[in-house]
Enzyme design. Structure first.
Site, PDB file in Angstrom:
ATOM      1  N   SER A 175      92.939 -36.081  42.156  1.00  9.52           N
ATOM      2  CA  SER A 175      92.932 -34.979  43.109  1.00  9.52           C
ATOM      3  C   SER A 175      91.513 -34.486  43.394  1.00  9.52           C
ATOM      4  CB  SER A 175      93.826 -33.849  42.603  1.00  9.52           C
ATOM      5  OG  SER A 175      94.009 -32.892  43.625  1.00  9.52           O
ATOM      6  N   ASP A 332      91.744 -31.427  50.245  1.00  5.66           N
ATOM      7  CA  ASP A 332      91.010 -31.986  49.100  1.00  5.66           C
ATOM      8  C   ASP A 332      91.134 -33.518  49.120  1.00  5.66           C
ATOM      9  OD1 ASP A 332      93.643 -32.225  48.208  1.00  5.66           O
ATOM     10  OD2 ASP A 332      93.209 -31.580  46.167  1.00  5.66           O
TER      11      ASP A 332
END
Length: 622
Positions: A175, A332
């Site tokens: 992530s 992101d």
């Protein structure tokens, strides 16, 4: 001659039984060098052995990764506690063993594998390679594998698991973590991330199958096996079709004069956000050219986390000013989270916190539901959810509007599994969030989704623009109607697990053994909930309603002045996080007083409970 002798010595050393004086380490070194077929990571261990680096060898080889709030996550590199070819093979073998036990139709239904754009040259380790090895382990055991042919947003994996009726799925991603990290995120057949007891059982199965099986290293299977399928086109088409369920103003979107800038933070988001905008009728958002294509080094940002605010959004804000765009949307690197910034009248940018965006999304999703639902629809059937460390603003909206609000433990895995339960019981879930900019609008995916959140935020902004209202002005309207919720979230870095443990143990034995604090500085404490031990002073039986979570530290303090503060450890990084919020009633509109009260309380919380200088904690750098 001396050089050759040293070479022979090294060569003998590496193939002899190892005598470091630590039998456990000797065994681990032997296993690693026998099992690892990646020349780069094998060489890392050989070099440490050659240089007598026993402490580092022990750190790398004598412990294993465990499941945190987002699956297995660690640094890429050699060692059983790192992410690399061998540990991903071992994890997948354990997954296979567990799934075979749980599903008699495993070999009919198959398994989904996706990946982001991370990579590390020094370990020959990339998300794509790790995804291929994950697929190879399962293909060698005759399991059909849906392996995406290119990088995808994380939410595509849980979405595909549900749509293709697979038994489970894995997304290779870390992530928004630093570039050195990678991870192995596991989804169950429900499309939600795994929770207990599955995580513990999978770890047990991994322990039982640490030696690679014949065929586990054979990543050629990905190109040759008839059991490998590519779900990319099909899943992308279905996902975009499902997005239409949360689009309410397509015609208005097509006419808006608002311009949007989107940055994908060197990750997977660009193509997918462009497609989502098309589905909603918008002109394409303007991409940040330096950040639109994948770059595993994240070379234009000091850290690839849009949550860090203006300092990491520099390029997108400057581009927006140049292009006369008022809204910046930042996904992101794996596109499961979203940051939003808006240009204000005074020429400054307002970067919204996750809690502020949730107030806007909560208002918007309920408003759209009200305007688009049938007359006899029951508001008591409607739900919104948030993690317990997030703002209580949805609770305030729910109380006033008559729908249900529920809290879960931190981590979207808890939200996903609770939504699944609610849907199975005929309930309607409009929105869910966690304060760390993780949002879920609708329920097509049971995990946070930055792609859908980006386009819903754009539609909300375009709708408000027709009434000359900015996002910030609408946020104030929400607070004026439902009560101001002013929050602050930050963290300290702490690389020593024993220090973290002692900080929390001191709070459980504050003035005397088994006694929690009654005050924090001058602030009186009304209630304490300790999810690690299962204690909650506000409950009649003193037991927490949220499930006990022994593997992580988390204590929540409710103060007499209406503030709620939580201290907890991160499930993915070496951080102690703190969350504090002043929840005011709609009549209480003196924001300056509320902000000052919150500031003083946080100061007291840090000084009295975390003691950063005594404990050597590193302040978050802003």
């Amino acid at each position: 001659m001396a050089e050759n002798a040293e070479g022979d010595l090294n060569s003998n050393l590496l193939h002899a039984p190892y005598h470091t004086g630590d039998p456990q380490l000797d065994t681990a070194i032997g296993q690693w060098l026998c099992w690892d077929k990646n020349p780069k990571t094998k060489e890392q261990i050989e070099n440490l052995l050659r240089n007598g680096m026993n402490k580092e060898l022990r750190d790398r080889l004598c412990c294993r990764m465990t499941f945190g709030t987002a699956g297995l996550r660690s640094t890429m590199g050699a060692g059983f506690c790192y992410i690399n070819d061998l540990t991903v093979i071992q994890s997948t073998q354990g997954m296979y063993k567990y799934l075979e036990r749980c599903f008699s139709d495993f070999k009919q239904r198959g398994f989904v594998v996706g990946y982001d754009t991370r990579g590390q040259v020094t370990s020959s380790c990339s998300s794509q390679r790790l995804a291929k090895l994950t697929a190879a382990v399962l293909l060698a055991k005759d399991v059909p594998v849906y392996l995406f042919s290119r990088y995808v947003p994380t939410p595509f994996v849980p979405y595909a698991v549900q749509e293709l009726k697979a038994v489970a799925g894995v997304m290779i991603t870390a992530s928004h973590n630093r570039k050195e990290d990678n991870g192995y995120k596991v989804y169950w057949e429900t499309g939600a991330q795994i929770t207990s007891p599955h995580d513990k059982e999978i770890l047990k199965c991994i322990e039982e199958c640490v030696e690679p099986w014949n065929g586990s290293w054979n990543d050629n299977l990905v190109d040759t096996s008839p059991l490998k399928r590519d779900p990319l086109q099909d899943i992308c088409r279905r996902y975009m079709e499902d997005l239409k369920k949360i689009c309410f103003h397509r015609e208005l979107n097509s006419k808006t004069t608002l311009k949007f800038v989107h940055t994908s933070f060197h990750g997977v988001g660009h193509d997918y956000v462009q497609l989502a905008f098309q589905v909603f009728g918008f002109k394409p958002p303007i991409p940040v050219p330096e950040q639109k294509d994948p770059d595993p080094d994240f070379s234009t940002v000091k850290c690839p986390n849009p949550e860090e605010g203006e300092s990491v959004l520099e390029l997108s804000l400057r581009l927006a000013e140049k292009e006369n765009a008022r809204i910046v949307l930042a996904t992101d690197p794996d596109a499961d989270r979203l940051a939003v910034a808006e240009l204000q009248e005074n020429g400054h940018w307002k970067v919204f916190t996750g809690n502020e965006l949730a107030a806007l999304f909560g208002w918007w999703m309920f408003d759209c539901w009200k305007k688009n639902t049938s007359r006899n629809a029951d508001v008591k059937n409607v739900y919104m959810l948030a993690t317990t460390v997030s703002s209580k603003i949805l609770k305030a909206i729910a109380l006033k509007e008559g729908f249900h609000f529920e809290e879960t433990l931190p981590g979207f895995k808890w939200i996903g599994s609770r939504i699944k339960d609610l849907l199975e019981n005929g309930k309607e879930v409009l929105f869910a969030f966690e304060e760390s900019i993780g949002f879920l609008c609708g329920t097509s995916v049971l995990d946070k989704d930055g792609v859908s959140a980006a386009v819903v935020a754009a539609e909300m902004a375009a709708y408000l623009e027709t009434m000359n209202i900015t996002l910030k002005q609408q946020l104030i309207k929400v607070y004026e109607k439902y009560g101001y919720h002013i929050s602050k979230t930050s963290y300290f870095l702490c690389y020593d697990p024993s220090t973290i443990k002692s900080i929390f143990e001191r709070l459980r034995n504050f003035d005397s053994p088994k006694e929690y604090p009654k005050f924090c500085g001058t602030f009186a404490i009304l209630h304490i909930r300790d999810v690690t031990t299962g204690y909650d002073s506000s409950q009649p039986n003193k037991k927490s309603v949220l499930p006990v979570s022994k593997n992580s530290q988390m204590i929540t303090f409710t103060f007499q002045n209406g503030c709620v503060a939580t201290l907890r450890t991160s499930g993915t990084e070496p951080k102690i996080k703190y969350y504090a919020e002043m929840c005011a009633s709609p009549e209480q509109s003196d924001t300056a007083f509320l902000e000052e009260e919150l500031r003083k309380l946080i100061e007291a919380l840090i000084e009295n409970f975390l003691e950063p200088s005594k404990n050597g904690l590193i302040w978050r750098s802003v």
